[in-house]
Design a protein around this motif. Structure first.
Motif, PDB file in Angstrom:
ATOM      1  N   GLU A  67       2.226 -93.208 -73.588  1.00  0.00           N
ATOM      2  CA  GLU A  67       3.139 -93.506 -74.706  1.00  0.00           C
ATOM      3  C   GLU A  67       4.604 -93.326 -74.325  1.00  0.00           C
ATOM      4  O   GLU A  67       5.494 -93.730 -75.067  1.00  0.00           O
ATOM      5  N   LEU A  68       4.865 -92.717 -73.166  1.00  0.00           N
ATOM      6  CA  LEU A  68       6.244 -92.539 -72.711  1.00  0.00           C
ATOM      7  C   LEU A  68       6.788 -93.857 -72.160  1.00  0.00           C
ATOM      8  O   LEU A  68       6.049 -94.610 -71.522  1.00  0.00           O
ATOM      9  N   PRO A  69       8.087 -94.163 -72.373  1.00  0.00           N
ATOM     10  CA  PRO A  69       8.695 -95.377 -71.801  1.00  0.00           C
ATOM     11  C   PRO A  69       9.045 -95.130 -70.326  1.00  0.00           C
ATOM     12  O   PRO A  69       9.874 -94.274 -70.022  1.00  0.00           O
ATOM     13  N   PHE A  70       8.386 -95.846 -69.410  1.00  0.00           N
ATOM     14  CA  PHE A  70       8.584 -95.601 -67.977  1.00  0.00           C
ATOM     15  C   PHE A  70       9.399 -96.708 -67.316  1.00  0.00           C
ATOM     16  O   PHE A  70       9.358 -97.870 -67.726  1.00  0.00           O
ATOM     17  N   GLU A  71      10.087 -96.298 -66.257  1.00  0.00           N
ATOM     18  CA  GLU A  71      10.835 -97.233 -65.411  1.00  0.00           C
ATOM     19  C   GLU A  71      10.261 -97.147 -64.001  1.00  0.00           C
ATOM     20  O   GLU A  71      10.181 -96.057 -63.418  1.00  0.00           O
ATOM     21  N   PHE A  72       9.818 -98.268 -63.472  1.00  0.00           N
ATOM     22  CA  PHE A  72       9.196 -98.311 -62.150  1.00  0.00           C
ATOM     23  C   PHE A  72      10.263 -98.050 -61.076  1.00  0.00           C
ATOM     24  O   PHE A  72      11.323 -98.660 -61.089  1.00  0.00           O
ATOM     25  N   ILE A  73       9.933 -97.125 -60.121  1.00  0.00           N
ATOM     26  CA  ILE A  73      10.911 -96.794 -59.074  1.00  0.00           C
ATOM     27  C   ILE A  73      10.508 -97.393 -57.732  1.00  0.00           C
ATOM     28  O   ILE A  73      11.329 -97.977 -57.024  1.00  0.00           O
ATOM     29  N   GLY A  74       9.210 -97.227 -57.367  1.00  0.00           N
ATOM     30  CA  GLY A  74       8.815 -97.764 -56.060  1.00  0.00           C
ATOM     31  C   GLY A  74       7.421 -97.340 -55.646  1.00  0.00           C
ATOM     32  O   GLY A  74       6.658 -96.761 -56.430  1.00  0.00           O
ATOM     33  N   LEU A  75       7.116 -97.626 -54.381  1.00  0.00           N
ATOM     34  CA  LEU A  75       5.791 -97.342 -53.819  1.00  0.00           C
ATOM     35  C   LEU A  75       5.929 -96.468 -52.577  1.00  0.00           C
ATOM     36  O   LEU A  75       6.910 -96.575 -51.832  1.00  0.00           O
ATOM     37  N   LEU A  76       4.916 -95.637 -52.359  1.00  0.00           N
ATOM     38  CA  LEU A  76       4.851 -94.802 -51.167  1.00  0.00           C
ATOM     39  C   LEU A  76       3.593 -95.178 -50.396  1.00  0.00           C
ATOM     40  O   LEU A  76       2.524 -95.339 -50.991  1.00  0.00           O
ATOM     41  N   ALA A  77       3.682 -95.299 -49.087  1.00  0.00           N
ATOM     42  CA  ALA A  77       2.529 -95.663 -48.250  1.00  0.00           C
ATOM     43  C   ALA A  77       2.192 -94.490 -47.328  1.00  0.00           C
ATOM     44  O   ALA A  77       3.022 -94.090 -46.497  1.00  0.00           O
ATOM     45  N   PHE A  78       0.996 -93.945 -47.510  1.00  0.00           N
ATOM     46  CA  PHE A  78       0.552 -92.792 -46.717  1.00  0.00           C
ATOM     47  C   PHE A  78      -0.430 -93.244 -45.647  1.00  0.00           C
ATOM     48  O   PHE A  78      -1.350 -94.027 -45.917  1.00  0.00           O
ATOM     49  N   HIS A  79      -0.234 -92.701 -44.463  1.00  0.00           N
ATOM     50  CA  HIS A  79      -1.148 -93.006 -43.368  1.00  0.00           C
ATOM     51  C   HIS A  79      -2.188 -91.900 -43.275  1.00  0.00           C
ATOM     52  O   HIS A  79      -1.855 -90.726 -43.125  1.00  0.00           O
ATOM     53  N   ASP A  80      -3.453 -92.288 -43.400  1.00  0.00           N
ATOM     54  CA  ASP A  80      -4.568 -91.341 -43.269  1.00  0.00           C
ATOM     55  C   ASP A  80      -5.565 -91.994 -42.316  1.00  0.00           C
ATOM     56  O   ASP A  80      -6.434 -92.751 -42.738  1.00  0.00           O
ATOM     57  N   PRO A  81      -5.440 -91.734 -41.023  1.00  0.00           N
ATOM     58  CA  PRO A  81      -6.232 -92.476 -40.030  1.00  0.00           C
ATOM     59  C   PRO A  81      -7.724 -92.170 -40.111  1.00  0.00           C
ATOM     60  O   PRO A  81      -8.119 -91.070 -40.519  1.00  0.00           O
ATOM     61  N   PRO A  82      -8.558 -93.139 -39.734  1.00  0.00           N
ATOM     62  CA  PRO A  82     -10.006 -92.884 -39.694  1.00  0.00           C
ATOM     63  C   PRO A  82     -10.320 -91.804 -38.656  1.00  0.00           C
ATOM     64  O   PRO A  82      -9.627 -91.675 -37.651  1.00  0.00           O
ATOM     65  N   LYS A  83     -11.384 -91.057 -38.922  1.00  0.00           N
ATOM     66  CA  LYS A  83     -11.817 -90.058 -37.940  1.00  0.00           C
ATOM     67  C   LYS A  83     -12.281 -90.772 -36.671  1.00  0.00           C
ATOM     68  O   LYS A  83     -12.858 -91.859 -36.731  1.00  0.00           O
ATOM     69  N   LYS A  84     -12.049 -90.127 -35.552  1.00  0.00           N
ATOM     70  CA  LYS A  84     -12.313 -90.767 -34.263  1.00  0.00           C
ATOM     71  C   LYS A  84     -13.792 -91.120 -34.069  1.00  0.00           C
ATOM     72  O   LYS A  84     -14.125 -92.102 -33.427  1.00  0.00           O
ATOM     73  N   ASN A  85     -14.685 -90.307 -34.643  1.00  0.00           N
ATOM     74  CA  ASN A  85     -16.115 -90.523 -34.384  1.00  0.00           C
ATOM     75  C   ASN A  85     -16.825 -91.303 -35.485  1.00  0.00           C
ATOM     76  O   ASN A  85     -18.036 -91.498 -35.425  1.00  0.00           O
ATOM     77  N   ILE A  86     -16.073 -91.759 -36.500  1.00  0.00           N
ATOM     78  CA  ILE A  86     -16.727 -92.281 -37.699  1.00  0.00           C
ATOM     79  C   ILE A  86     -17.486 -93.584 -37.432  1.00  0.00           C
ATOM     80  O   ILE A  86     -18.554 -93.818 -38.020  1.00  0.00           O
ATOM     81  N   ALA A  87     -16.973 -94.436 -36.568  1.00  0.00           N
ATOM     82  CA  ALA A  87     -17.677 -95.698 -36.268  1.00  0.00           C
ATOM     83  C   ALA A  87     -19.043 -95.415 -35.645  1.00  0.00           C
ATOM     84  O   ALA A  87     -20.046 -96.045 -35.990  1.00  0.00           O
ATOM     85  N   LEU A  88     -19.084 -94.432 -34.735  1.00  0.00           N
ATOM     86  CA  LEU A  88     -20.348 -94.054 -34.092  1.00  0.00           C
ATOM     87  C   LEU A  88     -21.310 -93.443 -35.101  1.00  0.00           C
ATOM     88  O   LEU A  88     -22.523 -93.682 -35.046  1.00  0.00           O
ATOM     89  N   VAL A  89     -20.771 -92.665 -36.036  1.00  0.00           N
ATOM     90  CA  VAL A  89     -21.605 -92.046 -37.087  1.00  0.00           C
ATOM     91  C   VAL A  89     -22.301 -93.126 -37.899  1.00  0.00           C
ATOM     92  O   VAL A  89     -23.514 -93.044 -38.170  1.00  0.00           O
ATOM     93  N   PHE A  90     -21.545 -94.146 -38.294  1.00  0.00           N
ATOM     94  CA  PHE A  90     -22.143 -95.236 -39.079  1.00  0.00           C
ATOM     95  C   PHE A  90     -23.232 -95.965 -38.276  1.00  0.00           C
ATOM     96  O   PHE A  90     -24.257 -96.350 -38.832  1.00  0.00           O
ATOM     97  N   GLN A  91     -22.987 -96.131 -36.987  1.00  0.00           N
ATOM     98  CA  GLN A  91     -23.997 -96.789 -36.152  1.00  0.00           C
ATOM     99  C   GLN A  91     -25.289 -95.975 -36.109  1.00  0.00           C
ATOM    100  O   GLN A  91     -26.389 -96.534 -36.100  1.00  0.00           O
ATOM    101  N   HIS A  92     -25.147 -94.642 -36.104  1.00  0.00           N
ATOM    102  CA  HIS A  92     -26.330 -93.776 -36.139  1.00  0.00           C
ATOM    103  C   HIS A  92     -27.107 -93.968 -37.441  1.00  0.00           C
ATOM    104  O   HIS A  92     -28.342 -94.015 -37.443  1.00  0.00           O
ATOM    105  N   PHE A  93     -26.373 -94.064 -38.554  1.00  0.00           N
ATOM    106  CA  PHE A  93     -27.027 -94.290 -39.851  1.00  0.00           C
ATOM    107  C   PHE A  93     -27.757 -95.634 -39.856  1.00  0.00           C
ATOM    108  O   PHE A  93     -28.916 -95.716 -40.280  1.00  0.00           O
ATOM    109  N   TYR A  94     -27.079 -96.672 -39.378  1.00  0.00           N
ATOM    110  CA  TYR A  94     -27.683 -98.011 -39.384  1.00  0.00           C
ATOM    111  C   TYR A  94     -28.934 -98.039 -38.497  1.00  0.00           C
ATOM    112  O   TYR A  94     -29.959 -98.624 -38.868  1.00  0.00           O
ATOM    113  N   LYS A  95     -28.851 -97.381 -37.337  1.00  0.00           N
ATOM    114  CA  LYS A  95     -30.000 -97.355 -36.422  1.00  0.00           C
ATOM    115  C   LYS A  95     -31.191 -96.646 -37.054  1.00  0.00           C
ATOM    116  O   LYS A  95     -32.347 -97.004 -36.825  1.00  0.00           O
ATOM    117  N   ALA A  96     -30.890 -95.635 -37.888  1.00  0.00           N
ATOM    118  CA  ALA A  96     -31.956 -94.868 -38.554  1.00  0.00           C
ATOM    119  C   ALA A  96     -32.484 -95.573 -39.802  1.00  0.00           C
ATOM    120  O   ALA A  96     -33.312 -95.007 -40.523  1.00  0.00           O
TER     121      ALA A  96
END
Length: 844
Positions: free
Chosen positions: A461-490
């Motif tokens: 209900e408050l009247p807002f004024e748009f200011i902008g956007l922020l972009a955060f970098h949160d990189p994928p974990k190094k082993n995550i692709a291999l983890v998914f492959q283990h799940f798919y193989k199983a």
């Protein structure tokens, strides 16, 4: 830990010690049972112990003191083994309980400190924030938009807002904080808390057994009933022939003992407890034993993006200011408008940041602001995270009544609530598209210049004024692709369920090789589907974005309706319902809230999803090895039962070939074999390349059970062939007993090796690393040799030494009656090889 900014120093170390000495620890003072005594009482109730006691009494009455002493010694030995196994299981479970105990934050010596809940003392300043369990009763001294779920005490699941100025300024142990933050002075701990007093009435409530535990218990009870009936029949037959009460009772007890598979419950308890302990050593805490049963059946795993797939290490990389109309790298020189965007984003965050994104915003503000104005402003009103997708608003008041009203949240939500021209919308949308394509997590920021002191009910209900956007970098974990492959193989499907937008999630999913990143559905769209449409959609879609609690729960329930066995990861307050609903709820140990941890059945201590793949593998291994143990028990019990019963029932020359002492010796060999050797077996090579096993209500399917029965019957044929061979050779009863007994012992040893795998050959499994197999085998062989070739032992067991030919015939028959199964295994491997050649799959 963050620096204390709550205008209280809390207790000093000296005051903590004084309070602990005066009031004790924050632990319930319930009546504790004597575990040693309880174990002994439980053992006395066991049918096998009852039969042994009965047999020993009969031996003593009939003047056979040496046999009676042996059976009493066997009872003592069985008691020691049971106590050892019980202590081993109990210690493993106690270590698990210690790890999953929740922790809490207190303010001591002016600093916020994380401690175990049992270390809280009366007078402590307890800090409670969203998502934590409240560890003691207390009176609120400071709070910020604080609300609590007190359903554990009241039965009402609606959150209760707290106000330190009213009568409702108390917090209670066992309740959960669902919003805001508060500081409370602890007034009661342990059994003196409101929950502690209620808990005293719950002491006698027994823990519910798992489905598998019930099945095994029922099986053993049925066998006990069968043993009792057979006992009566055999006693009647023997008494009719001899009219000797004591002798006929002993012979009937011999068969009853052979029927009881008392090793099965011991094996189950050992496998589950030690298996959970092994998982804990790998960073996987299993809170409920039934989870171990379910792990091997998981067919779908639903994962969050932030902190599960990604590192959850937020760094503010780029910003888009609406006034400047351009995307700027944070490492570049920032304009006044861009610095203002960062400043307002910081004001929209919590004053003491805990979330990685808010920590990054405070850090960015510190590096870009000319003057730190945070000490000059006080938070006077807060609109917590809400809406679909969510946003939040903070109102600060500074010197001379100056006010700052700042909001942040999902771009869609902020854009809807802020006044934007069509050109501005296009500009913002293009920036969102550019950020999303690179996998950035996007946050929109707005401000309001509302002057009224009467805050509206909702932030929208408050009247807002748009200011902008922020972009955060949160990189994928190094082993995550291999983890998914283990799940798919199983054979396990993976689905991403996230609150982030579709474009950002798809970009990250594509980077890690996630199957199905091209197709997604939002939470709002999902809620519009009919039940039938939903079941189809959750089956063919792997990416679920802009999700909220109700939508997450709906996905889990729809997957379950599709007969999937669902595992789900979660860490926040809002994940609680879905974690509870999933067959396997998985909480993150580091970033997970206490609510998530309590709702989950499994905790990944280091937030490493690769450990989930390990957990599924270990769950499959535990379940498979338990089956091996129980199949071994069934297979070896059949020849014991039939070798005792058939000569008697058919009136053969030596109708009572075994006495209770022989049966007890065989039982003592089988117990360690099934519960020690098989529990220590490593995972088989093809465990994680197999499809999930069907989750059925029965432990064995007919194919597995029939295998054990056939193995048992083949061993029976072998022992009875030796029996008839001895009779035809004109051997006397002692020689016949000795050769039959050695055949059974040999079959026991060969079966131990044969059943290590129902797929791979003994030539392969003998290379498995399990030192206990060799130890148990050597002990069995040496003990058997002593019984045959040491005169006092041979006389006691009514056996006699065998020459090389006789021993070779018995051992050879024991081997033949077991090793025929190698041909079945070879057939399985050949069939699998042909299938793999047709489907171009790699060999198992």
């Amino acid at each position: 830990m963050p620096e204390n900014k709550f205008n209280t120093n809390g207790l000093t170390d000296a005051e903590v010690l004084i309070s602990r000495q005066k009031y004790g620890q924050n632990l319930p003072a319930y009546k504790k049972s004597n575990r040693f005594l309880d174990t002994l009482i439980g053992m006395v109730k066991e049918p096998m112990i009852v039969l042994l006691l009965a047999a020993s009494i009969i031996y003593f009455i009939s003047g056979k003191s040496s046999d009676g002493i042996f059976l009493v010694s066997a009872i003592v030995l069985i008691a020691l083994i049971s106590l050892f196994q019980n202590a081993r299981s109990h210690n493993a479970l106690e270590q698990l309980k210690d790890i999953i105990k929740p922790k809490c934050t207190v303010i001591r010596n002016g600093m916020a400190l994380e401690i175990k809940t049992e270390e809280i003392v009366i007078g402590d300043s307890l800090m409670v924030e969203e998502g934590t369990f409240i560890a003691a009763d207390g009176t609120i001294t400071q709070l910020n938009d604080f609300s609590v779920n007190e359903s554990i005490l009241t039965g009402e699941s609606i959150a209760v807002s707290k106000d330190k100025a009213s009568d409702d300024n108390k917090i209670y142990q066992g309740t959960t904080a669902v919003g805001g933050l508060a500081i409370a002075t602890v007034t009661a701990i342990g059994s003196q808390t409101k929950l502690g007093k209620i808990g005293r009435s719950l002491e006698g409530i027994a823990e519910e057994k798992t489905p598998l535990e019930v099945q095994i218990g029922n099986f053993v009870k049925k066998m006990a009933v069968a043993g009792a009936l057979v006992f009566l029949v055999v006693w009647a037959i023997n008494f009719f022939h001899s009219y000797n009460v004591y002798d006929s009772l002993l012979k009937a007890l011999t068969l009853a003992m052979s029927i009881l598979p008392e090793e099965i419950p011991v094996a189950f308890a050992t496998f589950m407890a030690i298996g959970a302990w092994r998982m804990m050593k790998e960073g996987i805490v299993v809170k409920q034993m039934k989870t171990v049963e379910t792990l091997g059946s998981a067919t779908v795993i639903c994962v969050d993006k932030t902190g599960t797939i990604t590192e959850n290490k937020m760094s503010l990389d780029k910003i888009f200011s609406l006034r400047s109309g351009k995307i700027t790298d944070l490492s570049a020189s920032l304009s006044i408008d861009e610095k203002y965007l960062i400043t307002m984003a910081m004001w929209a965050s919590e004053p003491i940041p805990f979330d990685p994104m808010e920590i990054a915003l405070h850090h960015a503000y510190q590096t870009t602001a000319k003057k730190d104005e945070r000490p000059d402003f006080k938070l006077v009103h807060e609109y917590p995270l809400s809406g679909k997708p969510p946003m939040m608003t903070h109102i600060f008041e500074g010197p001379s009544g100056a006010r700052i009203i700042a909001a942040k949240g999902a771009a869609e939500s902020i854009m809807v609530n802020a006044a934007l021209t069509e050109d501005e919308k296009r500009s913002v949308m293009q920036a969102i598209k550019d950020f999303s394509a690179d996998g950035y997590r996007i946050l929109a920021v707005a401000e309001s210049h509302a002057s009224s002191q009467n805050y509206p009910k909702t932030q929208q209900e408050l009247p807002f004024e748009f200011i902008g956007l922020l972009a955060f970098h949160d990189p994928p974990k190094k082993n995550i692709a291999l983890v998914f492959q283990h799940f798919y193989k199983a054979g396990i499907d993976v689905k991403i369920i996230t609150g982030d937008n579709a474009e950002t999630t798809a970009a990250i999913a594509k980077q890690i090789g996630f199957a199905g990143y091209e197709k997604s559905i939002s939470g709002e769209a999902l809620m519009q589907l009919s039940e039938q449409e939903l079941k189809i959609r959750v089956s063919d879609t792997n990416l679920f974005t802009r999700m909220f609690p109700e939508a997450k729960l709906k996905i889990i329930n729809a997957l379950k309706a599709n007969n999937e066995i669902v595992a789900m990861t979660g860490d926040g307050v809002n994940d609680g319902p879905a974690l509870k609903s999933a067959h396997i709820g998985i909480a993150m140990g580091k970033k997970g809230t206490e609510i998530a941890k309590q709702a989950a059945s499994l905790i990944l201590i280091n937030d490493d999803l690769s450990k989930m793949a390990d957990a599924i593998g270990m769950g499959r291994k535990i379940y498979t090895n338990l089956k091996k143990a129980i199949q071994f028990i069934i297979s070896i019990h059949i020849p014991i039962i039939l070798t005792v019963f058939i000569p008697l029932a058919l009136g053969w020359l030596y109708p009572n070939i075994f006495s209770p002492v022989h049966i007890i010796f065989l039982e003592l060999i089988m117990g360690p074999t099934c519960s020690v050797v098989y529990e220590n077996e490593p995972m088989e090579q093809n465990t994680m390349s197999q499809k999930p096993r069907p989750f059925t209500t029965t432990f064995f399917n007919w194919k597995e059970l029939s295998t054990s029965i056939i193995q048992g019957l083949m061993i029976t044929i072998g022992t009875l062939c030796i029996y008839q061979f001895c009779v035809h050779q004109g051997y006397h009863e002692t020689m016949t007993r000795t050769m039959v007994f050695l055949t059974l012992i040999s079959a026991n040893v060969f079966l131990t090796f044969e059943n290590r795998s129902f797929y791979y050959s003994v030539a392969t499994t003998i290379k498995y690393k399990n030192n206990l197999v060799l130890l148990v085998t050597v002990v069995t062989i040496v003990t058997t040799a002593l019984m045959l070739y040491v005169e006092p032992a041979a006389d006691f067991f009514a056996l006699e030494p065998l020459n090389f030919r006789q021993a070779s015939i018995s051992v050879g028959m024991g081997g033949i009656s077991v090793l025929w199964y190698e041909l079945v295994k070879a057939g399985k491997r050949n069939a699998a090889q042909k299938h793999n050649q047709r489907t171009n799959e790699p060999p198992a």
